[in-house]
Design a protein around this motif. Structure first.
Motif, PDB file in Angstrom:
ATOM      1  N   ARG A  49      36.104 -43.961  20.149  1.00 61.47           N
ATOM      2  CA  ARG A  49      35.763 -44.197  21.551  1.00 61.47           C
ATOM      3  C   ARG A  49      34.868 -43.058  22.031  1.00 61.47           C
ATOM      4  NH1 ARG A  49      41.081 -45.650  24.977  1.00 61.47           N
ATOM      5  NH2 ARG A  49      39.541 -45.568  26.656  1.00 61.47           N
ATOM      6  N   PRO A  50      33.850 -43.350  22.827  1.00 61.42           N
ATOM      7  CA  PRO A  50      32.977 -42.272  23.295  1.00 61.42           C
ATOM      8  C   PRO A  50      33.700 -41.337  24.248  1.00 61.42           C
ATOM      9  CG  PRO A  50      32.416 -44.349  24.372  1.00 61.42           C
ATOM     10  CD  PRO A  50      33.415 -44.675  23.301  1.00 61.42           C
ATOM     11  N   CYS A  51      33.358 -40.068  24.187  1.00 59.75           N
ATOM     12  CA  CYS A  51      33.912 -39.082  25.107  1.00 59.75           C
ATOM     13  C   CYS A  51      32.755 -38.399  25.826  1.00 59.75           C
ATOM     14  CB  CYS A  51      34.744 -38.043  24.357  1.00 59.75           C
ATOM     15  SG  CYS A  51      35.452 -36.765  25.436  1.00 59.75           S
ATOM     16  N   TYR A  52      32.820 -38.375  27.138  1.00 61.78           N
ATOM     17  CA  TYR A  52      31.814 -37.711  27.965  1.00 61.78           C
ATOM     18  C   TYR A  52      32.407 -36.408  28.483  1.00 61.78           C
ATOM     19  CZ  TYR A  52      29.645 -42.374  28.066  1.00 61.78           C
ATOM     20  OH  TYR A  52      29.077 -43.583  27.723  1.00 61.78           O
ATOM     21  N   ILE A  53      31.858 -35.286  28.039  1.00 64.52           N
ATOM     22  CA  ILE A  53      32.300 -33.978  28.506  1.00 64.52           C
ATOM     23  C   ILE A  53      31.382 -33.576  29.655  1.00 64.52           C
ATOM     24  CG2 ILE A  53      32.586 -31.551  27.895  1.00 64.52           C
ATOM     25  CD1 ILE A  53      33.160 -32.477  25.042  1.00 64.52           C
ATOM     26  N   VAL A  54      31.934 -33.512  30.858  1.00 69.59           N
ATOM     27  CA  VAL A  54      31.114 -33.369  32.065  1.00 69.59           C
ATOM     28  C   VAL A  54      31.249 -31.955  32.625  1.00 69.59           C
ATOM     29  CG1 VAL A  54      30.506 -34.360  34.291  1.00 69.59           C
ATOM     30  CG2 VAL A  54      31.598 -35.803  32.530  1.00 69.59           C
ATOM     31  N   GLY A  55      30.217 -31.148  32.426  1.00 71.85           N
ATOM     32  CA  GLY A  55      30.168 -29.816  32.995  1.00 71.85           C
ATOM     33  C   GLY A  55      29.620 -29.845  34.410  1.00 71.85           C
ATOM     34  N   SER A  56      29.633 -28.691  35.055  1.00 71.51           N
ATOM     35  CA  SER A  56      29.213 -28.630  36.462  1.00 71.51           C
ATOM     36  C   SER A  56      27.845 -27.988  36.624  1.00 71.51           C
ATOM     37  CB  SER A  56      30.255 -27.850  37.275  1.00 71.51           C
ATOM     38  OG  SER A  56      30.461 -26.552  36.722  1.00 71.51           O
ATOM     39  N   GLY A  57      27.012 -28.083  35.578  1.00 64.77           N
ATOM     40  CA  GLY A  57      25.673 -27.507  35.654  1.00 64.77           C
ATOM     41  C   GLY A  57      24.831 -28.122  36.758  1.00 64.77           C
ATOM     42  N   ARG A  65      25.987 -40.177  38.942  1.00 65.94           N
ATOM     43  CA  ARG A  65      26.396 -41.525  39.356  1.00 65.94           C
ATOM     44  C   ARG A  65      26.518 -42.472  38.167  1.00 65.94           C
ATOM     45  NH1 ARG A  65      22.987 -39.530  43.189  1.00 65.94           N
ATOM     46  NH2 ARG A  65      23.780 -39.458  45.341  1.00 65.94           N
ATOM     47  N   GLU A  66      25.776 -42.198  37.102  1.00 60.76           N
ATOM     48  CA  GLU A  66      25.849 -43.058  35.920  1.00 60.76           C
ATOM     49  C   GLU A  66      27.249 -43.042  35.299  1.00 60.76           C
ATOM     50  OE1 GLU A  66      23.528 -45.014  35.136  1.00 60.76           O
ATOM     51  OE2 GLU A  66      21.770 -44.182  36.143  1.00 60.76           O
ATOM     52  N   LEU A  67      27.989 -41.952  35.505  1.00 59.97           N
ATOM     53  CA  LEU A  67      29.306 -41.837  34.876  1.00 59.97           C
ATOM     54  C   LEU A  67      30.329 -42.790  35.480  1.00 59.97           C
ATOM     55  CD1 LEU A  67      29.310 -37.967  34.574  1.00 59.97           C
ATOM     56  CD2 LEU A  67      29.281 -39.585  32.661  1.00 59.97           C
ATOM     57  N   SER A  68      30.067 -43.290  36.682  1.00 57.28           N
ATOM     58  CA  SER A  68      30.984 -44.258  37.291  1.00 57.28           C
ATOM     59  C   SER A  68      30.890 -45.616  36.598  1.00 57.28           C
ATOM     60  CB  SER A  68      30.692 -44.406  38.785  1.00 57.28           C
ATOM     61  OG  SER A  68      29.391 -44.937  38.996  1.00 57.28           O
ATOM     62  N   ARG A  69      29.864 -45.821  35.762  1.00 59.04           N
ATOM     63  CA  ARG A  69      29.694 -47.095  35.046  1.00 59.04           C
ATOM     64  C   ARG A  69      30.366 -47.107  33.673  1.00 59.04           C
ATOM     65  NH1 ARG A  69      25.316 -48.877  33.208  1.00 59.04           N
ATOM     66  NH2 ARG A  69      24.036 -46.992  33.059  1.00 59.04           N
ATOM     67  N   VAL A  70      30.918 -45.989  33.265  1.00 60.84           N
ATOM     68  CA  VAL A  70      31.478 -45.881  31.912  1.00 60.84           C
ATOM     69  C   VAL A  70      32.618 -46.877  31.712  1.00 60.84           C
ATOM     70  CG1 VAL A  70      32.792 -44.382  30.349  1.00 60.84           C
ATOM     71  CG2 VAL A  70      30.796 -43.482  31.566  1.00 60.84           C
ATOM     72  N   GLN A  71      32.565 -47.616  30.600  1.00 58.84           N
ATOM     73  CA  GLN A  71      33.625 -48.543  30.218  1.00 58.84           C
ATOM     74  C   GLN A  71      34.121 -48.171  28.818  1.00 58.84           C
ATOM     75  OE1 GLN A  71      32.299 -52.630  30.505  1.00 58.84           O
ATOM     76  NE2 GLN A  71      31.154 -52.241  32.385  1.00 58.84           N
ATOM     77  N   GLY A  72      35.419 -48.054  28.686  1.00 63.70           N
ATOM     78  CA  GLY A  72      35.979 -47.813  27.363  1.00 63.70           C
ATOM     79  C   GLY A  72      35.798 -46.404  26.840  1.00 63.70           C
ATOM     80  N   GLY A  73      35.337 -45.491  27.679  1.00 60.19           N
ATOM     81  CA  GLY A  73      35.133 -44.112  27.261  1.00 60.19           C
ATOM     82  C   GLY A  73      36.100 -43.167  27.938  1.00 60.19           C
ATOM     83  N   ILE A  74      36.218 -41.963  27.395  1.00 59.97           N
ATOM     84  CA  ILE A  74      37.049 -40.920  27.976  1.00 59.97           C
ATOM     85  C   ILE A  74      36.131 -39.926  28.677  1.00 59.97           C
ATOM     86  CG2 ILE A  74      38.753 -39.119  27.527  1.00 59.97           C
ATOM     87  CD1 ILE A  74      39.702 -41.930  26.854  1.00 59.97           C
ATOM     88  N   ARG A  75      36.349 -39.693  29.945  1.00 60.35           N
ATOM     89  CA  ARG A  75      35.553 -38.717  30.686  1.00 60.35           C
ATOM     90  C   ARG A  75      36.416 -37.478  30.960  1.00 60.35           C
ATOM     91  NH1 ARG A  75      34.257 -43.056  35.222  1.00 60.35           N
ATOM     92  NH2 ARG A  75      36.438 -43.387  34.670  1.00 60.35           N
TER      93      ARG A  75
END
Length: 312
Positions: A49-57, A65-75
């Motif tokens: 499963r995809p994982c999005y590691i979201v830093g605060s850069g 805003r694109e991250l609100s569309r993630v389906q099936g991934g771990i944020r």
């Protein structure tokens, strides 16, 4: 910690990715292949499963805003990324200082997320209303610790990657995620020397030496020694993981998190976040449809064994 915290050993695999070279004689790779073939759920609970590691850069303002569309991934939200995100599955920090602006008026988001908190983090972090909480001491000894220190011997004094982002990367690998996507991980200052996307702060006068470095587009950008060292650790870990079967992608769209071969081939892929989310969402939907058609495997079959699967 005993009262509120849990170990995250229950959600990770100790085996990590498998080397692409099945004839690799590295003892760690050989042992990992053998153990993974024999162990059940050896690749972690979020295998592939995809994982999005979201830093605060600072660049996070442009594409969060694109991250609100993630389906099936771990944020996994890191530190100050929280105010910009609509929701996320995990929050991770090992920051001993903490910052009130990370969590101010964000309680509803934390209630829907698992907190993965370093035991040395600021005590206020432990009081956040997480849905569940795991406590860890540090990222743990892993293969790329030694590998990075061989490549960059002057990093011997660094402690497990030196950042919450590195710990999140380690966790994503151990959970079996693939690909692993970095977002908002600039490693440098933004326009007008802004440090964080959700907080228009600037380097303190006591900030470590300010230096120039080439960004992924070949332009000079401003960073500091601390950011540079953290970025080097991420690059080293990403290179190790890419050589061992993982797809590592930087969808930050700016900054200094890039690594290329001598013939200019990307070791860390560089992608537009919006396009990538669309691509991985389609993959997740197809994967879910295929899994729905499978009959449960016969009990007692070990992970890694090749068995016929009956389709309805």
């Amino acid at each position: 910690i005993k009262q509120c915290g849990k170990s995250f050993q229950s959600i990770i695999s100790p085996l990590g990715p498998v080397c692409r070279d099945e004839y690799c004689i590295n003892s760690a790779c050989t042992e990992r292949r053998v153990r993974r073939h024999a162990a059940s759920q050896a690749r972690g609970p979020f295998e592939d499963r995809p994982c999005y590691i979201v830093g605060s850069g600072p660049s996070l303002k442009k594409n969060y805003r694109e991250l609100s569309r993630v389906q099936g991934g771990i944020r996994i939200a890191i530190n100050g990324a929280v105010p910009l995100l609509d929701d996320f599955e995990m929050f991770l920090t090992m920051d001993w200082k903490g910052a009130s602006w990370w969590s101010k008026d964000q309680e509803s988001k934390f209630r829907n997320a698992v907190g993965v908190v370093g035991w040395s983090s600021h005590p206020s972090i432990l009081d956040l209303p997480f849905k569940d909480m795991m406590v860890f001491s540090q990222a743990g000894k892993c293969s790329w610790d030694n590998w990075i220190r061989d490549v960059f011997p002057w990093m011997l004094d660094l402690d497990r990657g030196f950042s919450s982002t590195f710990c999140a990367f380690h966790l994503a690998v151990q959970m079996g995620c693939n690909p692993i996507v970095f977002v908002g991980c600039d490693g440098c200052f933004g326009d007008e020397m802004v440090m964080h996307a959700a907080h228009d702060d600037k380097p303190a006068s006591s900030e470590n030496e300010i230096v120039k470095h080439k960004d992924l587009n070949g332009r000079d950008v401003t960073t500091c020694v601390t950011y540079f060292l953290q970025n080097q650790c991420l690059k080293g870990a990403a290179a190790w993981a890419a050589m061992h079967g993982l797809r590592v992608i930087n969808a930050t769209e700016s900054g200094i998190l890039w690594l290329r071969t001598k013939d200019n081939q990307n070791i860390i892929e560089q992608c537009n976040l919006g396009e990538l989310v669309t691509q991985l969402n389609v993959r997740s939907v197809v994967s879910d449809l295929l899994n729905e058609e499978k009959v449960n495997a016969t009990e007692g079959i070990s992970a890694g064994s090749e068995v016929p699967v009956e389709v309805r």
